[in-house]
Design an enzyme around this catalytic site. Structure first.
Site, PDB file in Angstrom:
ATOM      1  N   ARG A  57      -2.818  15.163   9.474  1.00  0.00           N
ATOM      2  CA  ARG A  57      -2.048  13.962   9.149  1.00  0.00           C
ATOM      3  C   ARG A  57      -2.105  13.690   7.650  1.00  0.00           C
ATOM      4  O   ARG A  57      -2.999  14.133   6.932  1.00  0.00           O
ATOM      5  CB  ARG A  57      -2.557  12.752   9.921  1.00  0.00           C
ATOM      6  N   GLU A  63      -5.087   3.013   2.774  1.00  0.00           N
ATOM      7  CA  GLU A  63      -6.201   3.930   2.558  1.00  0.00           C
ATOM      8  C   GLU A  63      -7.547   3.243   2.811  1.00  0.00           C
ATOM      9  O   GLU A  63      -7.827   2.181   2.242  1.00  0.00           O
ATOM     10  CB  GLU A  63      -6.176   4.471   1.124  1.00  0.00           C
ATOM     11  N   ASP A 207      -7.118   8.908  11.929  1.00  0.00           N
ATOM     12  CA  ASP A 207      -6.861  10.349  11.998  1.00  0.00           C
ATOM     13  C   ASP A 207      -6.594  10.808  13.425  1.00  0.00           C
ATOM     14  O   ASP A 207      -5.619  11.506  13.708  1.00  0.00           O
ATOM     15  CB  ASP A 207      -8.047  11.127  11.422  1.00  0.00           C
TER      16      ASP A 207
END
Length: 273
Positions: A57, A63, A207
């Protein structure tokens, strides 16, 4: 048939044609799958029963906030991890890798609790063990099947594209399928997220959720609070088409190695800050 309104309740799909997975370069992908099958036969003497796949990914927005429960906006990418699998009657898990850089290993699989993960040693099979252990615990399997596995990954390792999570997701899927208990997507995601923490990294769920829940030609808006919610976001049609450039700087960053002093510290700092 209409898809369930809540995508977390759907099961992980099974495909018989590569055109249902990839939208381009089908000959290249077919050659890769054929090579994996031939290498499996050369390694174990039998054809694999099935191949599990989990993509890497890339994150677009958000973030290092998933482990605080904040929403993120990533998308799955074409590079992926593949594991060819065959069930056996032995209580052993045999692991091999197409890439000769990664040595073959095997371990006993009498129960999930018997699987030990030495997270002081940087070893590719630890990520498989994480997924295996978590899956056995999630399906409450007391007499797990043995497996022969051969892995091939096109996700660059330690490059920030979730190569480790792709391995964990593959391991969870392979273990559940071999033992006849493939859970809904939401439970698979939850299992994969919890499993990867066995490696010593206190990560969030971006993730694994992206790898399991993404849809073709879409990014995915992921919300974690108050519960996991997935919203696919189709890219608009443009001329020329929207293009995302994913650049590998070749600077290696391995979370399992740096977790105690970098990654896990950041998790604590953001939660108390």
């Amino acid at each position: 048939m209409l898809a369930p309104a809540d995508s977390t309740l759907a099961t992980v799909p099974t495909f018989n044609a590569l055109s249902d997975i990839y939208t381009s370069d089908l000959l290249k992908h077919a050659a890769r799958f054929q090579l994996l099958t031939e290498a499996f036969i050369a390694t174990y003497g039998f054809k694999p029963s099935f191949i599990v796949r989990a993509p890497g990914r890339v994150n677009i927005i958000g973030e290092h906030i998933d482990y605080c429960g904040f929403p993120v906006f990533p998308m799955a990418i074409v590079p992926d991890s593949l594991i060819a699998v065959r069930a056996t009657r032995e209580h052993r898990i045999r692991l091999a890798n197409i890439n000769p850089k990664y040595p073959s290993r095997e371990f006993s699989c009498e129960s999930g609790s018997s699987v030990t993960i030495n997270n002081t040693t940087h070893e590719w099979t630890n990520y498989f063990k994480c997924g295996y252990k978590g899956a056995i615990e999630a399906i409450d399997c007391t007499n797990p099947q043995g497996m022969e596995c051969l892995m091939d990954s096109s996700v660059p390792s330690s490059a920030g594209l979730s190569s480790s999570s792709a391995i964990v997701c593959c391991a969870v899927l392979a273990t559940m399928k071999v033992n006849g208990r493939l859970l809904p997507k939401g439970d698979v995601v939850e299992t994969a997220v919890a499993s990867e923490r066995y490696i010593g990294t206190n990560g969030g769920g971006m993730d694994q959720t992206t790898s399991i829940m993404s849809q073709s030609q879409s990014a995915v808006f992921i919300e974690f609070d108050p519960e996991l919610k997935i919203t696919p976001v189709k890219f608009p049609s443009t001329d020329p088409q929207i293009t995302f450039v994913i650049a590998n700087t070749l600077v290696v960053s391995d979370k399992a190695v740096t977790a105690p002093v970098c990654y896990n510290l950041r998790v604590v700092e953001t939660r108390i800050g």
